[in-house]
Scaffold this active site. Structure first.
Site, PDB file in Angstrom:
ATOM      1  N   LYS A  27       0.837  -1.209   0.000  1.00  0.00           N
ATOM      2  CA  LYS A  27       0.000   0.000   0.000  1.00  0.00           C
ATOM      3  C   LYS A  27       0.866   1.252   0.000  1.00  0.00           C
ATOM      4  O   LYS A  27       0.659   2.180  -0.797  1.00  0.00           O
ATOM      5  CB  LYS A  27      -0.908  -0.005   1.229  1.00  0.00           C
ATOM      6  CG  LYS A  27      -1.636   1.309   1.507  1.00  0.00           C
ATOM      7  CD  LYS A  27      -2.346   1.242   2.849  1.00  0.00           C
ATOM      8  CE  LYS A  27      -2.924   2.596   3.248  1.00  0.00           C
ATOM      9  NZ  LYS A  27      -4.063   2.997   2.392  1.00  0.00           N
ATOM     10  N   LYS A 120     -18.336  -5.899  -5.960  1.00  0.00           N
ATOM     11  CA  LYS A 120     -17.880  -6.886  -4.986  1.00  0.00           C
ATOM     12  C   LYS A 120     -17.560  -8.231  -5.643  1.00  0.00           C
ATOM     13  O   LYS A 120     -18.225  -8.664  -6.573  1.00  0.00           O
ATOM     14  CB  LYS A 120     -18.940  -7.076  -3.902  1.00  0.00           C
ATOM     15  CG  LYS A 120     -19.206  -5.828  -3.067  1.00  0.00           C
ATOM     16  CD  LYS A 120     -18.000  -5.402  -2.259  1.00  0.00           C
ATOM     17  CE  LYS A 120     -18.239  -4.101  -1.521  1.00  0.00           C
ATOM     18  NZ  LYS A 120     -19.177  -4.234  -0.411  1.00  0.00           N
ATOM     19  N   ILE A 446     -22.596  11.317   1.830  1.00  0.00           N
ATOM     20  CA  ILE A 446     -22.890  10.013   2.412  1.00  0.00           C
ATOM     21  C   ILE A 446     -22.480   9.921   3.874  1.00  0.00           C
ATOM     22  O   ILE A 446     -23.038   9.127   4.631  1.00  0.00           O
ATOM     23  CB  ILE A 446     -22.221   8.897   1.582  1.00  0.00           C
ATOM     24  CG1 ILE A 446     -22.697   8.979   0.136  1.00  0.00           C
ATOM     25  CG2 ILE A 446     -22.522   7.529   2.161  1.00  0.00           C
ATOM     26  CD1 ILE A 446     -24.201   8.940  -0.035  1.00  0.00           C
ATOM     27  N   TRP A 576     -18.741  -6.944   7.623  1.00  0.00           N
ATOM     28  CA  TRP A 576     -17.398  -6.380   7.631  1.00  0.00           C
ATOM     29  C   TRP A 576     -16.667  -6.660   8.932  1.00  0.00           C
ATOM     30  O   TRP A 576     -15.724  -5.974   9.304  1.00  0.00           O
ATOM     31  CB  TRP A 576     -17.455  -4.888   7.326  1.00  0.00           C
ATOM     32  CG  TRP A 576     -17.923  -4.643   5.914  1.00  0.00           C
ATOM     33  CD1 TRP A 576     -18.219  -5.574   4.967  1.00  0.00           C
ATOM     34  CD2 TRP A 576     -18.157  -3.379   5.298  1.00  0.00           C
ATOM     35  NE1 TRP A 576     -18.612  -4.972   3.803  1.00  0.00           N
ATOM     36  CE2 TRP A 576     -18.596  -3.641   3.972  1.00  0.00           C
ATOM     37  CE3 TRP A 576     -18.048  -2.064   5.735  1.00  0.00           C
ATOM     38  CZ2 TRP A 576     -18.918  -2.608   3.079  1.00  0.00           C
ATOM     39  CZ3 TRP A 576     -18.370  -1.031   4.854  1.00  0.00           C
ATOM     40  CH2 TRP A 576     -18.795  -1.319   3.543  1.00  0.00           C
ATOM     41  N   GLU A 620     -23.911  -7.483  -0.775  1.00  0.00           N
ATOM     42  CA  GLU A 620     -22.658  -8.243  -0.741  1.00  0.00           C
ATOM     43  C   GLU A 620     -22.808  -9.571  -0.019  1.00  0.00           C
ATOM     44  O   GLU A 620     -22.221 -10.583  -0.410  1.00  0.00           O
ATOM     45  CB  GLU A 620     -21.598  -7.386  -0.062  1.00  0.00           C
ATOM     46  CG  GLU A 620     -20.375  -8.085   0.440  1.00  0.00           C
ATOM     47  CD  GLU A 620     -19.592  -7.182   1.378  1.00  0.00           C
ATOM     48  OE1 GLU A 620     -19.145  -7.668   2.419  1.00  0.00           O
ATOM     49  OE2 GLU A 620     -19.450  -5.992   1.067  1.00  0.00           O
ATOM     50  N   HIS A 656     -27.753   3.679   3.065  1.00  0.00           N
ATOM     51  CA  HIS A 656     -26.819   3.818   1.944  1.00  0.00           C
ATOM     52  C   HIS A 656     -26.271   2.450   1.569  1.00  0.00           C
ATOM     53  O   HIS A 656     -25.996   1.619   2.431  1.00  0.00           O
ATOM     54  CB  HIS A 656     -25.658   4.741   2.319  1.00  0.00           C
ATOM     55  CG  HIS A 656     -24.540   4.700   1.326  1.00  0.00           C
ATOM     56  ND1 HIS A 656     -24.658   5.217   0.062  1.00  0.00           N
ATOM     57  CD2 HIS A 656     -23.291   4.169   1.400  1.00  0.00           C
ATOM     58  CE1 HIS A 656     -23.533   5.019  -0.599  1.00  0.00           C
ATOM     59  NE2 HIS A 656     -22.689   4.374   0.181  1.00  0.00           N
ATOM     60  N   CYS A 658     -23.504   0.612  -1.604  1.00  0.00           N
ATOM     61  CA  CYS A 658     -22.563   0.969  -2.661  1.00  0.00           C
ATOM     62  C   CYS A 658     -21.863  -0.257  -3.223  1.00  0.00           C
ATOM     63  O   CYS A 658     -21.758  -1.289  -2.575  1.00  0.00           O
ATOM     64  CB  CYS A 658     -21.523   1.970  -2.166  1.00  0.00           C
ATOM     65  SG  CYS A 658     -20.519   1.403  -0.786  1.00  0.00           S
ATOM     66  N   HIS A 709     -14.407   6.936  -5.817  1.00  0.00           N
ATOM     67  CA  HIS A 709     -13.281   6.014  -5.811  1.00  0.00           C
ATOM     68  C   HIS A 709     -12.266   6.331  -6.899  1.00  0.00           C
ATOM     69  O   HIS A 709     -11.373   5.536  -7.173  1.00  0.00           O
ATOM     70  CB  HIS A 709     -13.772   4.573  -5.932  1.00  0.00           C
ATOM     71  CG  HIS A 709     -14.426   4.073  -4.687  1.00  0.00           C
ATOM     72  ND1 HIS A 709     -15.760   4.242  -4.441  1.00  0.00           N
ATOM     73  CD2 HIS A 709     -13.931   3.436  -3.595  1.00  0.00           C
ATOM     74  CE1 HIS A 709     -16.057   3.720  -3.256  1.00  0.00           C
ATOM     75  NE2 HIS A 709     -14.969   3.226  -2.730  1.00  0.00           N
ATOM     76  N   CYS A 741     -20.454   7.495  -2.425  1.00  0.00           N
ATOM     77  CA  CYS A 741     -20.036   6.876  -1.173  1.00  0.00           C
ATOM     78  C   CYS A 741     -19.391   7.951  -0.306  1.00  0.00           C
ATOM     79  O   CYS A 741     -19.372   9.140  -0.664  1.00  0.00           O
ATOM     80  CB  CYS A 741     -19.067   5.727  -1.484  1.00  0.00           C
ATOM     81  SG  CYS A 741     -18.869   4.537  -0.139  1.00  0.00           S
TER      82      CYS A 741
END
Length: 772
Positions: A27, A120, A446, A576, A620, A656, A658, A709, A741
């Site tokens: 990252k 996803k 959001i 999550w 998801e 919401h 996404c 994004h 988002c």
């Protein structure tokens, strides 16, 4: 081969491994490259070091055959798009000019060119970049990455197995390219794609690969006869090639169903199947087709998606049954270990006894090796491991952490009425509009605003003791003041406080609820360089005290415009997190919903007029098989309504969602009975708005008009055009204007410009509506 000889031949392997490194080195290197601080050579060197470290860790642990090619700078489906040459026309020039920059342009977009759509990966929280295909797509093979990484592992003296996304799954995950009829079926391109896979297989064979893993997880979903026929044709043709390695066709996440006999009969040398609880039906189905005589079976008996220690004796029993069903049985996790953190031993803040309940990627690797040793050499060879495992399982089952009588009694007392609003939507809407006084096409965001370097530094300073809690809270207050002031100046109608105090939309709440464990190093890739630390849901859930009321009321004190209270919904709190596996998910969801219901009530009592309960994971978490969905959607929608139904009619409930396909859950979205829903729609060009219209969705909706994004700033006219597209599906009196988002990962400069353009677009379209 007899069962005894199959056991003696058993080997340990895994399908894939976490990419990021223990310190998220990947990252940092990639984001440094984007900012110009890291050269392309340095980025490649970091990636090579991480691959080498991963392979050696696996080998040292006793893994006999390491996977290659599963490593990615951003996404393995995007890597497949490069491998088959399916570069969208709008990105071709960038890819030709610089392959690395072009790759990231496809993933993130540029100011002038939109990225690929993102959604996803099956029912996980990993996101992939959706291939864009059409009748004119011309595939060309580019196996450079796959061959190079295989050769890197071979140079270390390791037995390696390249991993490819299979051709059928690749096409089933694809969508029609912009400008192509929406009903175009990418699977029509299979005969054009197979020669490219044949060329890649030949290249890997020439490099010395003996086995190649071809992943076909799409085949665990319900498939039509035509799709199953495509799979049969694909592996008949590829299997008939003479210049190729042996093929291991891998499936995971669920049972294969009707696809199992298709693959069992295919002229390939091996199958990899999931045998965890979610796919337990694979065991009986495999016996029903007569097993895999003459073939290799890789048995996924260690859960590759959750973090609890394996029940070794139960897995050994499954493996013992499988030994009579294949020529060779090897042991693996049920899926790539990409979906779990790297090493539980790095956690220093979890009680040692509880830590023994957990198995991250490194620990799961050891479990796989132990099981392979057990079936190859007998249980006496792993007697100590079995005894320790029994003790750990018993410790967890008997722990007071896992059972709170008060929580269970409250959950048992819930009635059907608790999950219903006091008035239907049509009756409560006038009260909400009168209370809020919003214009046509109201604008909002959001929830989150950019997490600045100053804020992250303050959070790190608080953890390290360099500042006290009061100093940290002053920093948070300053951030909230800036967020509120900007929104007022920009002209946004319904404000948010920006969530400056939150490290993550799930972890923040998990740290304040009983029954959850938080990790310090449990990072898992969500998409690209976005990593999250899913908390561990270990026991019964309750809320000791309010979690968000203080900061929401502080933000409201700074403005006369409504400020939304922001909560994460019960389904997403489960999806999550790493959920407990010792009770039904619906029972856990009800516990979380009751804790959140208390928070909703406290927000309303404090004067909050708009409360948003986010459920981005509702789609998801939808089971992959249609037969399993009715039960899931029943408890999932019940949990949301239990969270929100206790408010007054004039309190407006938002939700919401996404980055998922929403068409097959529109009825469930309706069943949530939220007053307003905001959804991702910018990359998919308002597809979800059209789906809501076809369903006849009766409530208010905000299909996103700003893709957050991507670092690009959409112009006001581009945003207005998306808004006009939304109006063609949703009446103006029910249409909201918002980003896709939250804005946590964006920089302030692009956020300001994008939101100012969003407000300008709303005003432009309002004027057009007024004029008409």
């Amino acid at each position: 081969m007899t069962a005894k000889s199959a056991a003696a031949a058993a080997r340990a392997t895994v399908y894939g491994y976490p990419r990021q490194g223990q310190g998220r080195e990947l990252k940092k290197a990639i984001e440094g490259y984007w900012k110009g601080r890291v050269t392309s050579d340095a980025l490649r060197a970091t990636a090579a070091d991480l691959r080498r470290t991963n392979w050696l860790q696996l080998s040292d642990a006793g893994i006999h055959e390491v996977p290659t090619g599963d490593f990615s700078y951003y996404d393995h489906v995007l890597d497949t798009t490069v491998m088959v040459g399916a570069i969208p026309a709008r990105h071709r020039a960038a890819v030709d000019a610089d392959a690395t920059d072009g790759y990231f342009a496809m993933a993130r977009g540029t100011q002038d060119v939109a990225p690929l759509e993102m959604t996803k990966w099956f029912d996980t929280n990993y996101h992939y970049l959706v291939p864009e295909l059409g009748p004119d797509t011309a595939f060309t093979a580019d196996s450079a990455k796959q061959v190079a990484e295989f050769e890197e592992a071979r140079a270390l003296g390791l037995t390696a197995r390249p991993v490819l996304v299979g051709p059928v799954t690749y096409l089933l995950l694809a969508k029609a390219a912009p400008g192509v009829a929406a009903d175009f079926d990418p699977l029509l391109l299979l005969d054009r794609l197979l020669p490219v896979y044949a060329e890649v297989l030949a290249d890997l064979r020439a490099a010395g690969a003996e086995w190649v893993q071809v992943d076909e997880p799409a085949l665990v979903q319900d498939r039509t006869p035509a799709e199953l026929g495509a799979a049969e044709r694909a592996y008949r043709d590829l299997g008939s090639l003479t210049d190729r390695p042996r093929m291991l066709v891998a499936s995971y996440f669920d049972r294969l169903g009707d696809a199992l006999p298709v693959l069992a009969k295919a002229p390939v040398e091996g199958l990899a199947l999931d045998f965890t609880e979610a796919a337990a039906a694979n065991l009986d189905a495999l016996a029903a087709v007569g097993g895999l005589p003459g073939k290799r079976l890789v048995a996924g008996v260690v859960n590759g998606r959750n973090v609890w220690v394996n029940d070794l004796e139960k897995s050994l029993s499954t493996l013992g049954t499988l030994l009579g069903l294949a020529d060779r049985v090897d042991v693996s996790a049920s899926s790539s270990l990409l979906h779990v953190p790297l090493d539980a031993a790095a956690e220093r803040d979890i009680e040692p006894q509880i830590l023994r309940w957990l198995a991250f990627a490194k620990q799961k690797t050891h479990e796989v090796v132990t099981l392979a040793k057990g079936i190859a050499h007998g249980t006496d060879a792993i007697a100590a491991e079995l005894a320790a495992n029994r003790a750990d399982l018993a410790s967890r089952a008997n722990s007071p952490i896992t059972h709170d009588p008060a929580v269970r009694a409250r959950a048992a007392g819930v009635t059907e009425a608790d999950a219903r609003r006091s008035q239907p939507y049509g009756e409560r809407t006038p009260a909400q509009r009168a209370r809020l006084g919003l214009p046509l096409l109201p604008t909002t965001t959001i929830g989150s605003f950019p997490q600045t370097d100053e804020l992250r530094t303050a959070r790190a300073d608080l953890r390290a003791g360099r500042i006290d809690k009061a100093g940290y809270e002053e920093r948070v207050k300053a951030e909230i003041q800036e967020v509120i002031a900007f929104q007022e100046k920009a002209g946004i109608d319904v404000l948010v406080h920006g969530e400056a105090e939150r490290n993550d939309m799930v972890q923040y709440f998990a740290e304040q609820l009983t029954g959850y464990l938080a990790t310090q190093h449990g990072w898992v890739q969500s998409y690209g360089t976005r990593y999250v630390r899913p908390p561990v849901l270990a026991g019964d859930i309750s809320r000791p005290e309010p979690m968000t009321v203080r900061w929401t009321t502080y933000a409201q004190s700074l403005t006369g415009r409504p400020v939304k209270g922001m909560l994460t919904g019960p389904v997403t709190m489960l999806a999550w997190s790493f959920v407990r596996d010792d009770q039904p998910l619906g029972d856990t969801a009800r516990q979380v919903a009751l804790a959140l219901r208390d928070e909703v009530g406290d927000l309303e009592a404090a004067g909050t007029s708009v409360i948003q309960v986010d459920e981005p994971a509702l789609r998801e978490t939808l089971p992959l098989r249609t037969a399993d969905r009715v039960g899931y959607l029943a408890w999932a929608t019940d949990a949301f309504r239990l969270t929100t139904a206790g408010v007054r009619p004039d309190t407006q409930i938002h939700t919401h969602m996404c980055y998922a396909e929403f068409g097959d859950i529109v009825q469930a979205i309706d069943d949530l009975d939220a007053d307003v829903i905001s959804l991702e729609a910018a990359r998919s060009h308002m597809q979800v708005a059209r789906e809501l219209a076809v369903h006849g969705y009766p409530r208010e909706a905000g299909p996103g008009v700003y893709d957050i994004h991507s670092p690009r700033v959409p112009s006001s006219e581009e945003t207005a055009e998306l808004l006009r597209a939304g109006l063609r599906a949703i009446p103006a009196e029910r249409l909201w204007v918002n980003p896709d988002c939250g804005l946590k990962t964006r920089a302030w400069a692009e956020t300001r410009a994008s939101l100012e353009n969003l407000v300008e677009a709303a005003r432009t379209v309002r004027a057009e509506l007024s004029g008409s």
